[in-house]
Design a protein around this motif. Sequence first.
Motif, PDB file in Angstrom:
ATOM      1  N   ILE A   1       0.867  -1.187   0.000  1.00 15.51           N
ATOM      2  CA  ILE A   1       0.000   0.000   0.000  1.00 15.51           C
ATOM      3  C   ILE A   1       0.901   1.233   0.000  1.00 15.51           C
ATOM      4  CG2 ILE A   1      -1.855   1.250   1.163  1.00 15.51           C
ATOM      5  CD1 ILE A   1      -2.523  -1.394   2.621  1.00 15.51           C
ATOM      6  N   GLY A   2       0.752   2.065  -1.021  1.00 16.84           N
ATOM      7  CA  GLY A   2       1.585   3.254  -1.090  1.00 16.84           C
ATOM      8  C   GLY A   2       3.052   2.857  -1.179  1.00 16.84           C
ATOM      9  N   ASN A   3       3.872   3.430  -0.322  1.00 14.78           N
ATOM     10  CA  ASN A   3       5.311   3.136  -0.300  1.00 14.78           C
ATOM     11  C   ASN A   3       5.657   1.963   0.611  1.00 14.78           C
ATOM     12  OD1 ASN A   3       6.205   5.320  -2.012  1.00 14.78           O
ATOM     13  ND2 ASN A   3       5.611   6.682  -0.360  1.00 14.78           N
ATOM     14  N   HIS A   4       4.693   1.454   1.345  1.00 16.15           N
ATOM     15  CA  HIS A   4       4.965   0.401   2.323  1.00 16.15           C
ATOM     16  C   HIS A   4       4.664  -0.996   1.779  1.00 16.15           C
ATOM     17  CE1 HIS A   4       4.716   3.270   6.014  1.00 16.15           C
ATOM     18  NE2 HIS A   4       5.967   3.074   5.632  1.00 16.15           N
ATOM     19  N   VAL A   5       5.568  -1.902   2.063  1.00 12.99           N
ATOM     20  CA  VAL A   5       5.370  -3.333   1.758  1.00 12.99           C
ATOM     21  C   VAL A   5       5.148  -4.013   3.108  1.00 12.99           C
ATOM     22  CG1 VAL A   5       6.403  -5.431   0.811  1.00 12.99           C
ATOM     23  CG2 VAL A   5       6.867  -3.207  -0.262  1.00 12.99           C
ATOM     24  N   PHE A   6       4.072  -4.776   3.206  1.00 15.78           N
ATOM     25  CA  PHE A   6       3.722  -5.450   4.456  1.00 15.78           C
ATOM     26  C   PHE A   6       4.087  -6.922   4.335  1.00 15.78           C
ATOM     27  CE2 PHE A   6       1.392  -1.590   4.311  1.00 15.78           C
ATOM     28  CZ  PHE A   6       1.301  -1.162   5.628  1.00 15.78           C
TER      29      PHE A   6
END
Length: 200
Positions: A193-198
Amino acid sequence: MKKLIAILTVLATLLFASPTFAYTVKSGDTMTKIAKENNLTLQELSRLNPQIENLDLIFVGQTVHTNNPEPEPAKPEIIVGYSEYEIDLLARLVRAEAESEPYQGKIAVACVVLNRVDSPSFPNTIKEVIYEKGQFQPVQNGQVNKPADEDSIKAVHAAIKENRNFAAGSLFFYNPAIATSRWLDSRETTVVIGNHVFKQ
């Protein structure tokens, strides 16, 4: 008869008296002066007195409202299982970690913390998870101490209630474009999501 007139006069005074949050204009008064004496801004006083169209034109004997009737205090929303402090702390972390991220990304960051609370591999409370050594950059640089914004507070409430499983069991998140450590690259990605990888 005199007694009856006296009683009627008292009743009329009680019924038609100005309420305690009204002020009667005296000679030399201005709206600015009345506002200042009642700890109001001129804009607030104007809002309380829509009947006064020209703030520079008031007259002796005119009634100026100086306060709203006391509103009923808002009841704080209670979230079962978490203290107010924990909710605020989580919202502050979300703001610090995901302020420029989409709203869904804020929810996902909150879910990561909640997933850790539920995981046997991490501490059992929001506070302990957030303050676990070396886990969150905003704790180390002090950003977690800044107040949460409205979106972050809403995201935390959403994560706890209707979007509890939104991050699909994620226990970690990072921004691969700026991460200095690459150990999360090898873990399974749950959502981006957006710049974040979970990651799980």
